[in-house]
Design an enzyme around this catalytic site. Structure first.
Site, PDB file in Angstrom:
ATOM      1  N   ASP A  66      13.190  75.069  46.821  1.00 32.76           N
ATOM      2  CA  ASP A  66      12.913  76.426  46.357  1.00 32.76           C
ATOM      3  C   ASP A  66      12.959  77.394  47.539  1.00 32.76           C
ATOM      4  O   ASP A  66      13.338  77.021  48.662  1.00 32.76           O
ATOM      5  CB  ASP A  66      11.573  76.500  45.625  1.00 32.76           C
ATOM      6  CG  ASP A  66      10.374  76.313  46.548  1.00 32.76           C
ATOM      7  OD1 ASP A  66      10.525  75.654  47.597  1.00 32.76           O
ATOM      8  OD2 ASP A  66       9.286  76.815  46.225  1.00 32.76           O
ATOM      9  N   LYS A 125       2.524  71.188  50.128  1.00 33.54           N
ATOM     10  CA  LYS A 125       3.591  70.351  49.599  1.00 33.54           C
ATOM     11  C   LYS A 125       4.833  70.573  50.449  1.00 33.54           C
ATOM     12  O   LYS A 125       4.971  71.595  51.108  1.00 33.54           O
ATOM     13  CB  LYS A 125       3.859  70.655  48.134  1.00 33.54           C
ATOM     14  CG  LYS A 125       4.045  72.112  47.753  1.00 33.54           C
ATOM     15  CD  LYS A 125       4.179  72.236  46.250  1.00 33.54           C
ATOM     16  CE  LYS A 125       4.234  73.695  45.797  1.00 33.54           C
ATOM     17  NZ  LYS A 125       2.896  74.308  45.696  1.00 33.54           N
ATOM     18  N   ASP A 175      10.775  78.862  49.568  1.00 29.87           N
ATOM     19  CA  ASP A 175      10.035  78.589  50.810  1.00 29.87           C
ATOM     20  C   ASP A 175      10.005  77.115  51.165  1.00 29.87           C
ATOM     21  O   ASP A 175       9.253  76.699  52.045  1.00 29.87           O
ATOM     22  CB  ASP A 175       8.615  79.149  50.724  1.00 29.87           C
ATOM     23  CG  ASP A 175       7.746  78.464  49.692  1.00 29.87           C
ATOM     24  OD1 ASP A 175       8.289  77.987  48.680  1.00 29.87           O
ATOM     25  OD2 ASP A 175       6.511  78.431  49.866  1.00 29.87           O
ATOM     26  N   SER A 199       7.365  82.093  46.917  1.00 38.80           N
ATOM     27  CA  SER A 199       7.748  80.727  46.558  1.00 38.80           C
ATOM     28  C   SER A 199       9.076  80.684  45.814  1.00 38.80           C
ATOM     29  O   SER A 199      10.108  81.047  46.345  1.00 38.80           O
ATOM     30  CB  SER A 199       6.630  80.069  45.747  1.00 38.80           C
ATOM     31  OG  SER A 199       6.889  78.694  45.562  1.00 38.80           O
ATOM     32  N   HIS A 200       9.051  80.238  44.560  1.00 41.03           N
ATOM     33  CA  HIS A 200      10.264  80.035  43.776  1.00 41.03           C
ATOM     34  C   HIS A 200      10.675  81.276  42.986  1.00 41.03           C
ATOM     35  O   HIS A 200      11.638  81.222  42.214  1.00 41.03           O
ATOM     36  CB  HIS A 200      10.053  78.861  42.813  1.00 41.03           C
ATOM     37  CG  HIS A 200       8.861  79.022  41.938  1.00 41.03           C
ATOM     38  ND1 HIS A 200       7.573  78.967  42.440  1.00 41.03           N
ATOM     39  CD2 HIS A 200       8.733  79.258  40.617  1.00 41.03           C
ATOM     40  CE1 HIS A 200       6.713  79.151  41.454  1.00 41.03           C
ATOM     41  NE2 HIS A 200       7.394  79.346  40.343  1.00 41.03           N
ATOM     42  N   ARG A 241       8.966  73.036  47.446  1.00 41.01           N
ATOM     43  CA  ARG A 241       9.266  72.285  46.227  1.00 41.01           C
ATOM     44  C   ARG A 241      10.604  71.572  46.374  1.00 41.01           C
ATOM     45  O   ARG A 241      11.440  71.944  47.191  1.00 41.01           O
ATOM     46  CB  ARG A 241       9.315  73.220  45.018  1.00 41.01           C
ATOM     47  CG  ARG A 241       8.011  73.938  44.742  1.00 41.01           C
ATOM     48  CD  ARG A 241       8.095  74.737  43.465  1.00 41.01           C
ATOM     49  NE  ARG A 241       6.872  75.490  43.224  1.00 41.01           N
ATOM     50  CZ  ARG A 241       6.439  75.857  42.034  1.00 41.01           C
ATOM     51  NH1 ARG A 241       7.120  75.537  40.951  1.00 41.01           N
ATOM     52  NH2 ARG A 241       5.329  76.553  41.898  1.00 41.01           N
TER      53      ARG A 241
END
Length: 530
Positions: free
Chosen positions: A300, A407, A302, A124-125, A305
């Site tokens: 972010d 999301k 992936d 992710s981030h 976000r």
């Protein structure tokens, strides 16, 4: 057709392979240990029902961070050995997390096949690179993250695993070239289908939003736009959507070439790490010499976000989801028919427990159903599958809807552009456009303003952190003592009315998730959440 054989490789359990809210995340050097990735992948296959593996179609892709290409080849060979019929891979191994969800739900293969799940390779981030983070998670046939029942089984399997299956003699597949590569095994044909990373997702976005109205907004000489992918996978979609489909100039894109180490940066879309965008939007410590754009956004690693900015103006994530929900019916075609008449009462707004109550007020004002769930998109997915949820969000820059089961950062940006397009549809050639700041301040006038601050503590001592959390729980046994302590800190602070450890009972399947955060609820409606 190349033939392959199945090999059973002996292995033994490796500690610490418990998936979190978004899968397993560790340093690259941990994942590169012998059998580390293989143990987790085999434990996942063993946790699934046979029909989800034998003869199934799986998606394997991610955000392109370091070690992804190696991991994809390993998973392909293990999928073949475990009887999977076909694997779909985004070109170059790239698929955003929301795009993976869309592919599972929307894509149909040339032979009529549909995906039953996916291995998503992302942290992710978190930063990427040889000395940074890697991650893997499994998504189910609904496109959403595996529920706790599955992740618990995966973890239990990692503690007892003795062997994994792999097709060692299967050659590496060229994932840079679109096309199908076929192999033959004991159980029949096995295909690897490398496909365009963006086409399915772009098609879905065009079915949700009015691209023509957004295109008119972006073509207005008074409206300027900037999008920063932070060298994450969002760059694989930004040019296709914002430039080719919506007509934004290519100069409006920042850091939109995906890189294995995210360009040495931290791919977290916030005011700290999206420094270049923040400076361009006039919010940096050093004032920009140029006039800032009217609208800016970041993603972010992936692309699930998002951060939304106006000219010299920051929109908090909690306000963002509330504003999208409040304006969705009039601004976004996807929601228009579902909200006509009493049908609107079937629409539900959701937020994660730590998110501010801005969305609660919108739900009450519009007479909509509302749920508060723990952190983790898998909790939203159950409600969406049951037809109980349409718009949801969390305080950590995550926003989405029931179009997928993750999301979706680009969806949130398009939602904001749709709202701006609607507010300015009669004024694109006027003296002054309705701005992001105008929309937010009007929202505050209507629904009230919710002040919100989130503090992230990184690389802290795990033992000390656990002691702190245990102390916060212990304090809850005596609210009067807590209020005495609060008054010592600041005499004007409201008293604590109640305190608890958040526990969530899923209204769909009745499952209970305990220890989901520590809450102190004050008499004036404010909250302290850990």
């Amino acid at each position: 057709m190349v033939k392959f054989n199945v090999t059973r490789k002996e292995t033994s359990p490796i500690d610490g392979q418990k998936p979190g809210t978004s899968g397993l995340r560790k340093k690259v050097k941990v994942f590169k240990q012998p059998n580390y990735l293989q143990n987790f992948v085999q434990s996942t296959f063993n946790a699934l029902t046979p029909e989800k593996v034998k003869g199934a179609t799986l998606v394997v892709s991610g955000d392109g961070r370091y070690y992804s290409k190696d991991a994809i080849q390993i998973i392909i060979k293990m999928a073949a050995a475990n009887g999977v019929r076909r694997v779909w891979v985004g070109q170059h191994g790239l698929l955003s997390t929301p795009a993976v969800s869309a592919v599972i739900r929307e894509r149909v293969g040339a032979d009529g096949s549909k995906a039953t799940g996916a291995f998503i390779l992302t942290a992710s981030h978190n930063p990427g690179g040889p000395h940074e983070d890697f991650g893997i998670k499994y998504n189910m046939e609904n496109g959403g993250p595996a529920p706790e029942g599955i992740t618990d089984k995966i973890f239990e399997n990692t503690k007892t695993i003795k062997e994994y299956l792999v097709a060692e003699d299967l050659p590496d597949v060229d994932i840079s070239t679109i096309g199908v590569t076929s192999f033959g095994g004991a159980e029949g044909q096995f295909d690897v289908d490398v496909f365009d990373s963006a086409s399915d997702y772009v098609k879905l976005m065009k079915s949700i939003f009015d691209f023509e109205s957004i295109k008119k907004l972006l073509s207005s000489p008074k409206f300027t736009f900037c999008y920063d992918a932070l060298h994450g996978v969002a760059g694989a979609y930004a040019k296709r959507i914002f430039v080719e489909e919506l007509g934004a100039p290519e100069s409006s894109l920042l850091n939109c070439v995906p890189k294995e180490d995210f360009g040495g940066g931290h791919p977290d879309p916030n005011l700290t790490y999206a420094k270049e965008l923040v400076a361009r939007m006039g919010l940096g410590k050093t004032p920009s010499q140029d006039e800032p754009p009217e609208f800016g956004a970041a993603a972010d690693g992936d692309a699930d976000r998002n951060m939304v900015l106006g000219k010299r103006f920051f929109v908090t994530p909690s306000d963002s989801v509330a504003i999208i929900a409040a304006n969705a019916v009039e601004s976004i075609p996807y929601f228009s028919s579902g909200l006509k008449g009493v049908a609107r009462f079937d629409i539900v707004l959701l937020r994660s427990m730590p998110t501010s109550a801005a969305l609660d007020v919108v739900a009450k004002h519009l007479n909509l159903k509302f749920f508060e769930v723990p952190t983790g998109w898998k909790f939203f997915g159950n409600l969406m599958d049951a037809g109980l949820c349409s718009v949801c969000g969390e305080e950590s820059f995550g926003t989405g809807s029931d179009h997928i089961r993750e999301k979706d950062g680009i969806w949130a940006v398009l939602a904001w552009l749709s709202i701006l397009a609607y507010k300015n549809k009669e004024n694109l050639n006027g003296d002054q456009l309705v701005t992001v700041e105008d929309i937010v301040r009007k929202h505050w006038e209507t629904y009230g303003r919710h002040y919100y601050t989130r503090y992230d503590y990184e690389n802290v001592d795990a033992g000390a952190a656990k002691e702190l959390m245990a102390h916060l729980v212990k304090l809850q046994s005596s609210i009067p003592d807590v209020n005495k302590l609060v008054k010592e800190i600041h005499s004007d602070v409201s008293n604590v009315a109640s305190a608890d450890e958040f526990e969530y009972k899923d209204p769909v399947d009745g499952s209970i998730s305990k220890h989901q955060g520590i809450r102190y609820l004050f008499e004036d409606g404010s909250r302290l959440v850990s």
